[in-house]
Design a protein around this motif. Structure first.
Motif, mmCIF file in Angstrom:
data_model
loop_
_atom_site.group_PDB
_atom_site.id
_atom_site.type_symbol
_atom_site.label_atom_id
_atom_site.label_comp_id
_atom_site.label_asym_id
_atom_site.label_seq_id
_atom_site.Cartn_x
_atom_site.Cartn_y
_atom_site.Cartn_z
ATOM 1 N N ASN A 1 0.833 -1.187 0.000
ATOM 2 C CA ASN A 1 0.000 0.000 0.000
ATOM 3 C C ASN A 1 0.874 1.245 0.000
ATOM 4 N N THR A 2 0.235 2.368 -0.304
ATOM 5 C CA THR A 2 0.912 3.655 -0.235
ATOM 6 C C THR A 2 0.083 4.602 0.616
ATOM 7 N N PHE A 3 0.677 5.108 1.692
ATOM 8 C CA PHE A 3 0.030 6.132 2.509
ATOM 9 C C PHE A 3 0.436 7.516 2.006
ATOM 10 N N LEU A 4 -0.537 8.421 2.017
ATOM 11 C CA LEU A 4 -0.272 9.801 1.609
ATOM 12 C C LEU A 4 -0.757 10.719 2.723
ATOM 13 N N TYR A 5 0.169 11.502 3.287
ATOM 14 C CA TYR A 5 -0.139 12.405 4.395
ATOM 15 C C TYR A 5 -0.160 13.845 3.874
ATOM 16 N N LEU A 6 -1.294 14.500 4.038
ATOM 17 C CA LEU A 6 -1.475 15.835 3.467
ATOM 18 C C LEU A 6 -1.805 16.860 4.550
ATOM 19 N N LYS A 7 -1.229 18.057 4.404
ATOM 20 C CA LYS A 7 -1.543 19.193 5.266
ATOM 21 C C LYS A 7 -2.078 20.304 4.386
ATOM 22 N N SER A 8 -3.183 20.917 4.806
ATOM 23 C CA SER A 8 -3.839 21.913 3.958
ATOM 24 C C SER A 8 -2.910 23.056 3.565
ATOM 25 N N ASN A 9 -2.020 23.447 4.467
ATOM 26 C CA ASN A 9 -1.120 24.565 4.169
ATOM 27 C C ASN A 9 -0.094 24.229 3.085
ATOM 28 N N SER A 10 0.024 22.924 2.760
ATOM 29 C CA SER A 10 0.946 22.509 1.707
ATOM 30 C C SER A 10 0.268 22.471 0.342
ATOM 31 N N GLY A 11 -1.058 22.596 0.329
ATOM 32 C CA GLY A 11 -1.788 22.596 -0.927
ATOM 33 C C GLY A 11 -1.925 23.998 -1.493
ATOM 34 N N VAL A 12 -2.235 24.071 -2.775
ATOM 35 C CA VAL A 12 -2.464 25.346 -3.450
ATOM 36 C C VAL A 12 -3.958 25.455 -3.737
ATOM 37 N N PHE A 13 -4.594 26.483 -3.177
ATOM 38 C CA PHE A 13 -6.043 26.628 -3.314
ATOM 39 C C PHE A 13 -6.398 27.331 -4.608
ATOM 40 N N ASP A 14 -7.307 26.728 -5.366
ATOM 41 C CA ASP A 14 -7.797 27.313 -6.616
ATOM 42 C C ASP A 14 -9.146 27.958 -6.342
ATOM 43 N N THR A 15 -9.222 29.276 -6.479
ATOM 44 C CA THR A 15 -10.441 29.994 -6.132
ATOM 45 C C THR A 15 -11.591 29.679 -7.079
ATOM 46 N N GLU A 16 -11.283 29.240 -8.288
ATOM 47 C CA GLU A 16 -12.347 28.936 -9.258
ATOM 48 C C GLU A 16 -12.946 27.562 -9.010
ATOM 49 N N SER A 17 -12.108 26.537 -8.918
ATOM 50 C CA SER A 17 -12.612 25.178 -8.692
ATOM 51 C C SER A 17 -12.898 24.911 -7.217
ATOM 52 N N ARG A 18 -12.283 25.716 -6.338
ATOM 53 C CA ARG A 18 -12.410 25.595 -4.883
ATOM 54 C C ARG A 18 -11.763 24.322 -4.338
ATOM 55 N N PHE A 19 -10.815 23.774 -5.075
ATOM 56 C CA PHE A 19 -10.058 22.609 -4.627
ATOM 57 C C PHE A 19 -8.653 23.026 -4.195
ATOM 58 N N TYR A 20 -8.112 22.270 -3.231
ATOM 59 C CA TYR A 20 -6.694 22.360 -2.912
ATOM 60 C C TYR A 20 -5.963 21.349 -3.805
ATOM 61 N N ARG A 21 -4.934 21.817 -4.480
ATOM 62 C CA ARG A 21 -4.127 20.917 -5.305
ATOM 63 C C ARG A 21 -2.871 20.515 -4.532
ATOM 64 N N PHE A 22 -2.664 19.210 -4.427
ATOM 65 C CA PHE A 22 -1.478 18.661 -3.775
ATOM 66 C C PHE A 22 -0.660 17.932 -4.841
ATOM 67 N N ASP A 23 0.514 18.462 -5.155
ATOM 68 C CA ASP A 23 1.392 17.817 -6.123
ATOM 69 C C ASP A 23 2.176 16.705 -5.437
ATOM 70 N N LEU A 24 2.290 15.579 -6.127
ATOM 71 C CA LEU A 24 2.972 14.412 -5.574
ATOM 72 C C LEU A 24 4.340 14.279 -6.213
ATOM 73 N N GLY A 25 5.365 14.469 -5.405
ATOM 74 C CA GLY A 25 6.728 14.342 -5.910
ATOM 75 C C GLY A 25 7.004 12.955 -6.449
ATOM 76 N N ASN A 26 6.430 11.932 -5.817
ATOM 77 C CA ASN A 26 6.516 10.559 -6.294
ATOM 78 C C ASN A 26 5.113 10.111 -6.685
#
Length: 314
Positions: free
Chosen positions: A5-30
């Motif tokens: 399995n692969t665990f992915l740990y996300l923190k909101s402050n690490s995401g980029v918020f898109d005001t149009e779609s209203r989603f936080y984008r989290f880029d995955l280095g791997n």
């Protein structure tokens, strides 16, 4: 079978918020990648959400009552409640700052009206009284609560009065709320993605909902949510390569994003990889298998881990 399995740990402050779609984008280095004969499955395992949002915000802070006088004349009580957290008593105090208004009646001239707000602690309902305080006698013809469709940020749900028009034909008007007051910002928060998921919203429509978090706790506490179902959601075959993931936390009523006022939320996702028959995956997978070199195909069949991503970890 050696399941990985692969665990992915996300923190909101690490995401980029898109005001149009209203989603936080989290880029995955791997990136998370499924092999040619596999699909990715996902589940949210843990979510920490701060109860740092306000029960009165720009989305629900506009109070408005329109009324007409018998024989002509229009009155309007309106008020924008400052953003913040309110108890019922504090909201009564705020709404009672609304000033009296002078309405020019076609029949009797200027008439002054006041609006008085009260709250019944036994029924948990607000009451509103419109009464004449100066001028000649004149009847109120009808009253409209939150009925002007120009606005969408009414405080109607909080005070328990849905949009409506009431015929009065009386010198004064008293309105007891239809419903109890609702000072909860939301009972649940939904974790939503923009991936194609086999989940459904309250209308039975396909949605990107990953989890529902019950928001029970004191103001400025943190809700610690854990997944007890241990069920995966299988992603669509087009989502077998993930170099980023888009997520958002929304309310249960209008799908509005939550403003946590700078406080951080965290999300843990667990990815799993499941082998699927080429007939299930469709023609695209069949074509991919045909294009794979013979040596590569043989190696895959000899590999115990062929069901899972090359980027998987134990």
């Amino acid at each position: 079978m050696d399941k990985r399995n692969t665990f992915l740990y996300l923190k909101s402050n690490s995401g980029v918020f898109d005001t149009e779609s209203r989603f936080y984008r989290f880029d995955l280095g791997n990136p998370t990648v499924a092999r040619h004969d596999a699909l990715i499955q996902v589940q949210s395992t843990e979510i920490e959400v701060p109860i740092s949002y306000y029960n009165i915000g720009t989305f629900n802070n506009y109070f408005r009552i329109d009324f007409d006088l018998d024989g002509g004349g229009i009155g309007l009580f309106q008020h924008t409640v400052p953003v913040g957290n309110y108890t019922a008593a504090e909201l009564v105090t705020e709404l009672n700052t609304i000033s009296s208004i002078v309405v020019n009646s076609d029949d009797v001239g200027n008439v002054t009206f006041s609006l008085t707000t009260s709250f019944n602690t036994k029924t948990s309902k607000f009451s509103f009284v419109i009464a004449k305080t100066a001028g000649s006698a004149v009847d109120i013809d009808d009253v409209q609560y939150f009925n002007n469709t120009t606005y969408t940020n009414y405080i109607s749900q909080v005070v328990g009065i849905p949009s409506q028009l009431i015929n009065v034909s009386a010198a004064s008007h008293t309105k007891i709320a239809d419903n109890v007051c609702d000072l909860n910002r939301t009972n649940n928060i939904y974790l939503e993605s923009d991936l194609s998921l086999e989940s459904r919203n309250t209308l039975g429509e396909r949605s990107g909902i990953l989890s529902k978090i019950q928001m029970s706790g004191d103001l400025f506490s943190i809700v610690h949510w854990q997944n007890n179902a241990n069920e995966y959601i299988t992603l669509d075959k087009k989502d077998r390569y993930l170099d980023h993931i888009n997520l958002r936390l929304v309310t249960e009523d209008k799908g509005q994003n939550i403003d946590f006022n700078g406080a951080e939320f965290t999300i843990t996702l667990l990815f799993n990889f499941i082998k699927k028959d080429p007939l299930i995956l469709g023609e695209d997978i069949k074509n991919e298998v045909i294009n794979i070199p013979i040596t590569s195909t043989i190696n895959n069949y000899d590999d115990d881990d062929c069901y899972y991503s090359d980027n998987s970890v134990n």
